[in-house]
Design a protein around this motif. Structure first.
Motif, mmCIF file in Angstrom:
data_model
loop_
_atom_site.group_PDB
_atom_site.id
_atom_site.type_symbol
_atom_site.label_atom_id
_atom_site.label_comp_id
_atom_site.label_asym_id
_atom_site.label_seq_id
_atom_site.Cartn_x
_atom_site.Cartn_y
_atom_site.Cartn_z
ATOM 1 N N GLU A 76 0.831 -1.202 0.000
ATOM 2 C CA GLU A 76 0.000 0.000 0.000
ATOM 3 C C GLU A 76 0.868 1.256 0.000
ATOM 4 O O GLU A 76 0.557 2.242 -0.677
ATOM 5 N N ARG B 281 1.975 1.644 -3.487
ATOM 6 C CA ARG B 281 0.855 2.085 -4.325
ATOM 7 C C ARG B 281 0.667 3.595 -4.224
ATOM 8 O O ARG B 281 0.574 4.288 -5.239
ATOM 9 N N GLU C 101 -0.544 4.880 -7.848
ATOM 10 C CA GLU C 101 -1.278 3.842 -8.577
ATOM 11 C C GLU C 101 -2.695 3.710 -8.031
ATOM 12 O O GLU C 101 -2.934 3.873 -6.832
ATOM 13 N N HIS D 210 -4.530 0.874 -8.129
ATOM 14 C CA HIS D 210 -4.528 -0.406 -7.426
ATOM 15 C C HIS D 210 -3.105 -0.953 -7.433
ATOM 16 O O HIS D 210 -2.338 -0.677 -8.362
ATOM 17 N N ARG D 211 -2.761 -1.731 -6.443
ATOM 18 C CA ARG D 211 -1.519 -2.512 -6.477
ATOM 19 C C ARG D 211 -1.839 -3.822 -5.762
ATOM 20 O O ARG D 211 -2.063 -3.828 -4.551
#
Ligand SMILES: [Zn+2]
Ligand SMILES: [Zn+2]
Ligand SMILES: [Zn+2]
Ligand SMILES: [Zn+2]
Length: 362
Positions: A185, A188, A193, A195-196
Motif C-alpha cells: 500500500e 501504491r 497507482e 490499485h496494487r
C-alpha cells in the motif's frame, strides 16, 4: 471465476481446501476440471467427488505437505508420487526460504494469486508451458526476498541481493515484499497507482511473457502502430527519463496508467493486465449474476467493453458504500480501448492458432 459444488451440494470457492458443510477435503480435479470434495475410496486413495468423474487423485506436494496449494494430480501412472507437483506448481523454480518466519504465509498469498492468473489463461485457452511442452519462452516463477528488507526480517539469499519484480525470457520474479499489505500500500500511494495487488503483478508480468511469445518477430509492425516504437528511445533511456521526469500531465488521455507511459513494452504489459482483469470480472459476473454475464471467450470485443463498464458503474458504487477504493477506477478512453482491442485480437488469434492477419475473432 467459476463457483463449484461439493458432492454434499454445498458451494465451493476456488481457494477452498475444505467444505464447510460436510468437512470433506476439497481439491482441484484436473480430470473434470473442477473443484470437488475429495472422497476416500475403499482402498484408501482419494477420489474426485463429482459423480460423473470419480478419478483417482493424489494431492499436489505443495497441498499435502506445504499447505499452499489446493490442486490434485490424476493418479494414473507410477510417476505420480507424494513429491509430485500439480499442473500449476510445476512452474515454480524458486520458492521462499521457509526457515524465515512468515514466509509460508507469504508464499500462500503468491500461490493463491498465481492460481487465479493461470485459471484465466486456461479459461482463455492461451498457450503457456515449459520447454518440454514445446513452448517458447518457457514459463517459470521465482518468489524471492531482498536481503535488505526493512527490519532485517529476511534471511540473506546472497550478498546484498536486490530482487526486482519482473519478467525475463519466461521467468516471472515476484519480490516477497509485494505480499505485505502495508509495504504494498505504501508503494501504491508513492507511485500514485489506482490499485496494487499481487494478482495484478502476475497479470502485468505475463503480459511481457506474451509479448515475447506472440509479438516479437511476429506482429511487431502491428504492435508499433498501436503502442509505438519500442526501439526509440531504448528501454533503458525511457526508464531513466520516466524516473527523472515522471509521466506526462495528460497521460490519462492515452494510457491506462502512469507507468504505461514509460515505454511501449510497459504500456503493453499494463494494458494486458487490464485485459485479464476485465476478463476475470466478466467471467466472475457470468458465474454469479446470470443477468449481466457474458462469456469473455465468445463475446464481441465491444460487448465486453460495454458490459465491463456497466458493471463498473455498479461495483464502484458498491465499493463506495463500503468506504473502499473504486473497483474499476480507470476511464477507458478510445486510445486505451484500441490497445485493449489489439490485445483481444492477438489473444483470439493465439487461441485459434491463426496469425493476426487471418483471424476472424475481432
Ligand atoms: Zn461438502
Ligand atoms: Zn474429477
Ligand atoms: Zn500445486
Ligand atoms: Zn513491466
Amino acid at each position: 471465476m467459476n463457483k463449484y459444488t461439493c458432492h454434499c451440494s454445498n458451494t465451493l470457492f476456488f481457494e477452498n481446501t475444505q467444505c464447510v458443510a460436510c468437512n470433506s477435503e476439497v481439491g482441484w480435479c484436473p480430470a473434470c476440471q473442477r473443484l470437488t470434495g475429495l472422497l476416500l475410496s475403499p482402498n484408501g486413495t482419494l477420489q474426485c467427488g463429482f459423480t460423473e468423474c470419480q478419478a483417482s487423485l493424489v494431492k499436489c506436494h505443495n497441498y499435502e505437505v506445504e499447505h499452499v496449494c489446493n490442486r490434485c494430480i490424476v493418479a494414473n501412472s507410477n510417476e505420480v508420487s507424494s513429491s509430485s507437483l500439480c499442473d500449476y506448481c510445476r512452474y515454480n523454480d524458486t520458492i521462499p526460504d521457509l526457515s524465515v518466519e512468515g514466509n509460508r504465509e507469504r508464499w500462500y498469498r503468491l500461490e493463491t494469486a498465481k492460481r487465479r492468473l493461470l485459471y484465466s489463461l486456461d479459461s482463455l485457452g492461451l498457450p503457456y508451458g515449459k520447454t518440454e511442452d514445446g513452448i517458447q519462452p518457457a514459463l517459470s516463477f521465482d518468489f524471492k526476498a531482498d536481503t535488505n528488507f526493512p527490519g532485517n526480517q529476511w534471511k540473506p539469499m546472497g550478498d546484498h541481493e536486490q530482487v526486482y519484480t519482473g519478467h525475463d525470457h519466461g521467468k516471472i520474479t515476484i519480490n516477497l515484499q509485494e505480499t505485505e499489505d502495508v509495504e504494498r500500500e505504501k508503494l501504491r500511494v508513492s507511485f500514485g497507482e489506482a490499485h496494487r495487488t499481487i494478482v495484478g503483478h502476475f497479470r502485468h508480468e505475463i503480459g511481457h511473457y506474451y509479448w515475447e511469445m506472440l509479438i516479437e518477430n511476429k506482429e511487431e509492425e502491428a504492435f508499433i502502430r498501436v503502442f509505438g516504437d519500442y526501439q526509440t528511445p531504448t528501454y533503458s533511456e525511457a526508464l531513466e527519463r520516466y524516473y527523472q521526469d515522471g509521466p506526462p500531465n495528460n497521460w490519462q488521455e492515452n494510457f491506462i496508467s502512469a507507468y504505461a507511459t514509460m515505454h511501449p513494452w510497459e504500456d503493453f504489459a499494463e494494458t494486458f493486465a487490464k485485459y485479464l482483469a476485465m476478463v476475470s470480472v466478466l467471467d466472475t459476473a457470468r458465474h454469479n449474476f446470470s443477468e449481466v454475464g457474458i462469456d469473455p471467450t465468445q463475446a464481441e470485443f465491444m460487448t465486453m467493453i460495454k458490459s465491463y463498464q456497466n458493471l463498473g458503474t455498479m461495483l464502484n458504487e458498491m465499493n463506495r458504500a463500503m468506504g473502499l477504493i473504486d473497483l474499476m477506477p480507470e476511464v477507458l478512453v478510445p486510445p486505451v480501448i484500441e490497445k485493449l482491442k489489439f490485445i483481444h485480437q492477438i489473444l483470439s488469434a493465439a487461441r485459434s492458432g491463426a496469425s493476426l492477419q487471418t483471424s476472424n475473432h475481432i
